[in-house]
Design an enzyme around this catalytic site. Structure first.
Site, mmCIF file in Angstrom:
data_model
loop_
_atom_site.group_PDB
_atom_site.id
_atom_site.type_symbol
_atom_site.label_atom_id
_atom_site.label_comp_id
_atom_site.label_asym_id
_atom_site.label_seq_id
_atom_site.Cartn_x
_atom_site.Cartn_y
_atom_site.Cartn_z
ATOM 1 N N THR A 117 86.836 -16.106 24.757
ATOM 2 C CA THR A 117 86.977 -17.378 24.044
ATOM 3 C C THR A 117 85.597 -17.756 23.517
ATOM 4 O O THR A 117 84.721 -18.177 24.278
ATOM 5 C CB THR A 117 87.517 -18.481 24.965
ATOM 6 O OG1 THR A 117 88.807 -18.097 25.452
ATOM 7 C CG2 THR A 117 87.645 -19.796 24.210
ATOM 8 N N LYS A 212 93.387 -20.955 20.456
ATOM 9 C CA LYS A 212 92.839 -21.088 21.813
ATOM 10 C C LYS A 212 91.909 -22.291 21.920
ATOM 11 O O LYS A 212 91.954 -23.045 22.907
ATOM 12 C CB LYS A 212 92.086 -19.813 22.201
ATOM 13 C CG LYS A 212 91.438 -19.864 23.589
ATOM 14 C CD LYS A 212 92.473 -20.039 24.687
ATOM 15 C CE LYS A 212 91.833 -20.341 26.038
ATOM 16 N NZ LYS A 212 90.983 -19.284 26.570
ATOM 17 N N LYS A 287 82.034 -25.835 27.339
ATOM 18 C CA LYS A 287 81.745 -24.922 26.231
ATOM 19 C C LYS A 287 82.892 -24.887 25.232
ATOM 20 O O LYS A 287 82.683 -25.006 24.018
ATOM 21 C CB LYS A 287 81.497 -23.515 26.783
ATOM 22 C CG LYS A 287 81.223 -22.448 25.720
ATOM 23 C CD LYS A 287 81.641 -21.059 26.170
ATOM 24 C CE LYS A 287 83.140 -20.894 26.121
ATOM 25 N NZ LYS A 287 83.607 -19.512 26.335
#
Length: 337
Positions: A117, A212, A287
Site C-alpha cells: 500500500t 485501497k 501513513k
C-alpha cells in the site's frame, strides 16, 4: 456476483513463484501460498530480515529456496509478489542497481504483482520503469538471438485488505489494478486465490491503490468514530458489549464494530482484546490516511474529516502507549488523552 467467483485457469506444472517481503502481512500471505500452490511449483523468497527468512524456510512443506536479493528472486521466478511497507521500499526492491528486480537481465513474460500500500505516483513510476526495462532489452537484443523476449513483463498494483487475521486465514480482499476484461485476469485470480477470498478488478494501473487508499481512509475514520461513540455510550451508562451489539443491528454498524471493536474485551478474539499487539500498526494507518489525503488534493476531492483524523493517528503514533500497536489503539489514545 462476487468478482472472485469467475473461473480461474490452472497454474502450469512447472511454475516458479517469487516472494519479496515477509513482514506482518507478507509472512502469512506467503505461507498460505506455500500451503496451497501445486507441489510442482517452487517458491523463492527474500527479505532483509534474515530471521524471517530462516523461520519461513523451516516452517511448513514444499520447495522453498532463500535468495540473497530481489534480483536473484526475479531471475528464477515466473511471477514475483512484493509486499513492503512504503513507496521508498518498493523503489528499492525494483530499482536498486545490481540487486533490484530490474537488475535482472530478462524479465520477459514475468508477472510482477505488488501488494504494497503505497502512493499512486510511485506505483505508476515502477510500472513505467518495468516497461522501459523491456524496451531496452528489445533494442539491445539481436534479431537472430535464441533468447525468448517476445512477451513483455506485466506489472500490477494489488494491495490487500483484511489485516493479519485475514492473511492468516487466507480471506483477504485484493484490489487489483487491472481491467475486468483483461485476458490475464483469470490467471491472476488463480495466483491470488490462496490468499484472497475476494478479488476485485478495479479497471487499470494504479486503480487498485486508488481503492485501497479510499478504503483505509474510510476504515481509519470509522475506527475513530466507533471509539468516540463507544466512549460516549459507556459514559452514559451502557455496557460496552451491549452497546456494540446494538450498533451491529443499527445504522451505526460496521466491520470495525463487529470484528475489531476498539474497546478491549468487546471482541474477545480480536487484537483489540490482546493489548492491541499485532495487527495493522497505528503508524501505518497514519501513513495510509496521509497518502489518501495527498491523493485527494491532487484530484480536487474535498475531505472534511481528513485533517482531524490523520492528526489523531499522528498523535497516537507518537504516544509510547500506542506506538507499534494495532491502529484500533486509537481508542486508548482517545480516552486517555
Amino acid at each position: 456476483m462476487d468478482p472472485s467467483s469467475t473461473l480461474c485457469v490452472p497454474i502450469p506444472t512447472r511454475f516458479n513463484i517469487g516472494w519479496i517481503g515477509l513482514g506482518a502481512m507478507g509472512y502469512p500471505m506467503a505461507m498460505q501460498l506455500r500451503k496451497k500452490m501445486p507441489r510442482t511449483c517452487g517458491l523463492f523468497i527474500y527479505d532483509i530480515d534474515e530471521k524471517a527468512l530462516e523461520g519461513f524456510e523451516k516452517e511448513g512443506e514444499g520447495y522453498v529456496v532463500v535468495k540473497g536479493n530481489a534480483r536473484e528472486v526475479a531471475e528464477v521466478s515466473d511471477c514475483i509478489f512484493t509486499i513492503v511497507p512504503e513507496g521508498a521500499h518498493v523503489r528499492s526492491v525494483f530499482l536498486t542497481p545490481e540487486t533490484g528486480i530490474l537488475a535482472a537481465d530478462n524479465l520477459s513474460g514475468k508477472l510482477l504483482i505488488d501488494c504494497s500500500t503505497i502512493d499512486i505516483a510511485t506505483s505508476l513510476s515502477i510500472g513505467d520503469a518495468v516497461a522501459n526495462h523491456y524496451q531496452n532489452l528489445l533494442s539491445q537484443t539481436p534479431a537472430h538471438t535464441s533468447q525468448n523476449i517476445n512477451t513483455p513483463p506485466q506489472f500490477y498494483d494489488a494491495p490487500v485488505s483484511g489485516g493479519t487475521a485475514g492473511a492468516l486465514r487466507g480471506t483477504l480482499t485484493c484490489m487489483l489494478g487491472i481491467s475486468p476484461t483483461s485476458p490475464t485476469l483469470p490467471f491472476l485470480r488463480t495466483l491470488l486465490a490462496p490468499m484472497c477470498a475476494h478479488i476485485h478488478a478495479l479497471g487499470g494501473p494504479s486503480l487498485g491503490l486508488a481503492a485501497k487508499l479510499s478504503n483505509n481512509y474510510l476504515s481509519g475514520l470509522i475506527a475513530l468514530a466507533t471509539s468516540e461513540a463507544m466512549n460516549l455510550g459507556m459514559r452514559l451508562g451502557v455496557d460496552a458489549k451491549v452497546l456494540q451489539g446494538c450498533f451491529a443491528t443499527s445504522s451505526g454498524g460496521s466491520w470495525v464494530n463487529e470484528t475489531v471493536n476498539p474497546v478491549p474485551g468487546v471482541c474477545p478474539g480480536a487484537v483489540t482484546s490482546r493489548g492491541y499487539e499485532g495487527g495493522f500498526k497505528v503508524q501505518l494507518m497514519k501513513k495510509d490516511m496521509t497518502l489518501a489525503i495527498e491523493a485527494a488534493k491532487q484530484v480536487g476531492a474535498k475531505m472534511v474529516l481528513g485533517d482531524v483524523g490523520v492528526a489523531a493517528y499522528a498523535a497516537a503514533s507518537e504516544d509510547p502507549r500506542c506506538r507499534d500497536k494495532d491502529s484500533r489503539v486509537i481508542y486508548r489514545w482517545y480516552v486517555r488523552s
